[in-house]
Enzyme design. Structure first.
Site, PDB file in Angstrom:
ATOM      1  N   ASP A 155     -16.153   9.738  -0.918  1.00  0.00           N
ATOM      2  CA  ASP A 155     -17.171   8.809  -0.436  1.00  0.00           C
ATOM      3  C   ASP A 155     -18.532   9.485  -0.313  1.00  0.00           C
ATOM      4  OD1 ASP A 155     -15.103   7.024  -0.183  1.00  0.00           O
ATOM      5  OD2 ASP A 155     -15.390   6.644   1.949  1.00  0.00           O
ATOM      6  N   HIS A 313     -14.744  13.355   1.152  1.00  0.00           N
ATOM      7  CA  HIS A 313     -16.164  13.015   1.123  1.00  0.00           C
ATOM      8  C   HIS A 313     -16.993  14.011   0.325  1.00  0.00           C
ATOM      9  CE1 HIS A 313     -14.705  10.654   4.546  1.00  0.00           C
ATOM     10  NE2 HIS A 313     -15.763   9.900   4.389  1.00  0.00           N
TER      11      HIS A 313
END
Length: 406
Positions: A155, A313
């Protein structure tokens, strides 16, 4: 496995029936991407990578876009002709009657008055619900159906300092699903192009990383719409998949996303890498242990019947470094590590047919998941050492501090 393949075919047919008035445009050919050799695209030094640059994407009409890192109705987008036409093209009488959530005094989601036991709204943040209860809503994806398979996802990109990370993935011929934030795409367009060029699966992650269930219908629609518009503008590809910030969605948010032909991709294992050093009780050692637990799960039969979908992430150098440190162990523990499009047999994760992905069976024959790199030599760049992330201070705040220079 058959269920998931049928489900994807059904979802594709369903979303195709929607006809919201969108205005996604681009001059980029995603099969002919050229990225200039400048320090921001080649260096492994954080300070060089994160210097603002002008590009062919810089001269857009800023009056037609939200302000960077503000809710996407900002800059009067909610009253613009483009957004007004979009909003009016949707039959809001069919939307689930769910009110926006409120925040508590500490800034978290207020769940005290919500009926979590019955969970009428399939509110993920309250119950972990991933099977919508409202009609006309695209179902979430939250695991890879293939046994002993790890869906690899990141992400919050494109991060300006991701060169060493992406170089390593390219050297390993490792594809992933990258969930890009609209404000970051507009700020770092060459980073987004790198994702396409290297064959990764791109999806949206909202314009400004808001808790989506707390927003009004207009705000939810704008966050989704302008993120998709940004990805299309830069890369030439219109994603059909997205991920809500912190997983926060309910059937109202799902329904609005469905009007834009978007389906949510969640996860079933979470590294918590973003929280290391920034949330009480979460350290790098905590994240290391999470990764080690997931490695063990890959070995002990936890995913013998269906696979995992991991949340990690691209948010800062620390999270990317931890991903690379644990990648060899994950690769050894799981039979396959692939992007979500491939593990879900989604051959067309974009509106455009110019870029397609293999089915899982096709991947098994070639051993190469994801789309073939567009215009990049297969040997890629030299693999970075883990120390390549340390050439300068760890860039902990770059993602949420970036501003588009006027």
């Amino acid at each position: 496995m058959v269920y998931w393949k049928v489900a994807i075919a059904t979802a594709t047919a369903f979303v195709g029936a929607h006809a919201a008035t969108t205005n996604y445009t681009s001059s980029t050919d995603p099969t002919q991407i050229t990225i200039p050799d400048i320090p921001q695209t080649t260096s492994h030094d954080v300070n060089q990578q994160c210097q603002y640059y002008n590009s062919e994407f810089s001269n857009y009409d800023k009056t037609q876009w939200p302000n960077s890192w503000e809710i996407a109705t900002s800059n009067n987008m909610n009253t613009s002709a483009e957004f007004s036409a979009l909003y009016a093209s949707i039959d809001w009488t069919k939307a689930p009657n769910i009110q926006p959530r409120k925040l508590d005094a500490a800034g978290g989601l207020d769940m005290l008055s919500y009926d979590t036991a019955n969970d009428p709204d399939c509110w993920w943040s309250a119950s972990g619900c991933m099977t919508p209860k409202a009609a006309g809503v695209n179902a979430d994806i939250f695991e890879c159906p293939e046994p002993e398979t790890l869906g690899y996802t990141f992400d919050d990109g494109p991060n300006c300092s991701h060169n060493a990370f992406y170089d390593y993935l390219l050297e390993q011929k490792q594809k992933a699903s990258m969930f890009y934030i609209g404000s970051n795409v507009m700020a770092w367009p060459y980073g987004a192009l790198r994702g396409v060029k290297d064959g990764h699966h791109l999806a949206g992650h909202t314009w400004s990383h808001q808790l989506m269930t707390t927003l009004s219908n207009q705000e939810v629609l704008a966050e989704l719409y302008f993120t998709t518009k940004a990805i299309k503008y830069v890369t030439g590809l219109t994603p059909l998949y997205w991920r809500p910030a912190q997983g926060d969605l309910d059937d109202r948010v799902r329904w609005i996303a469905t009007q834009l032909n978007l389906t949510a991709i969640l996860w079933n294992i979470d590294t918590d890498d973003w929280a290391a050093g920034s949330m009480p009780g979460v350290t790098t050692q905590t994240v290391d242990q999470n990764y080690k637990n997931f490695v063990e799960m890959g070995k002990n039969g936890t995913f013998a019947n269906s696979g995992a979908l991991i949340l990690a992430h691209e948010i800062n150098n620390g999270t990317m470094e931890m991903a690379l440190q644990h990648y060899p162990a994950l690769k050894e523990a799981y039979t396959h590590i692939i992007d979500v499009a491939t593990c879900m047999n989604i051959t067309n994760p974009y509106v455009e047919s110019t870029v397609t992905f293999p089915t899982f069976d096709e991947y098994l024959k070639t051993g190469d998941a994801g789309v073939k790199p567009a215009g990049k030599d297969s040997d890629g760049s030299a693999a970075p050492s883990m120390r390549s992330f340390a050439s300068g201070p760890v860039l902990l705040a770059v993602l949420f501090a970036v501003l588009i220079v006027a």
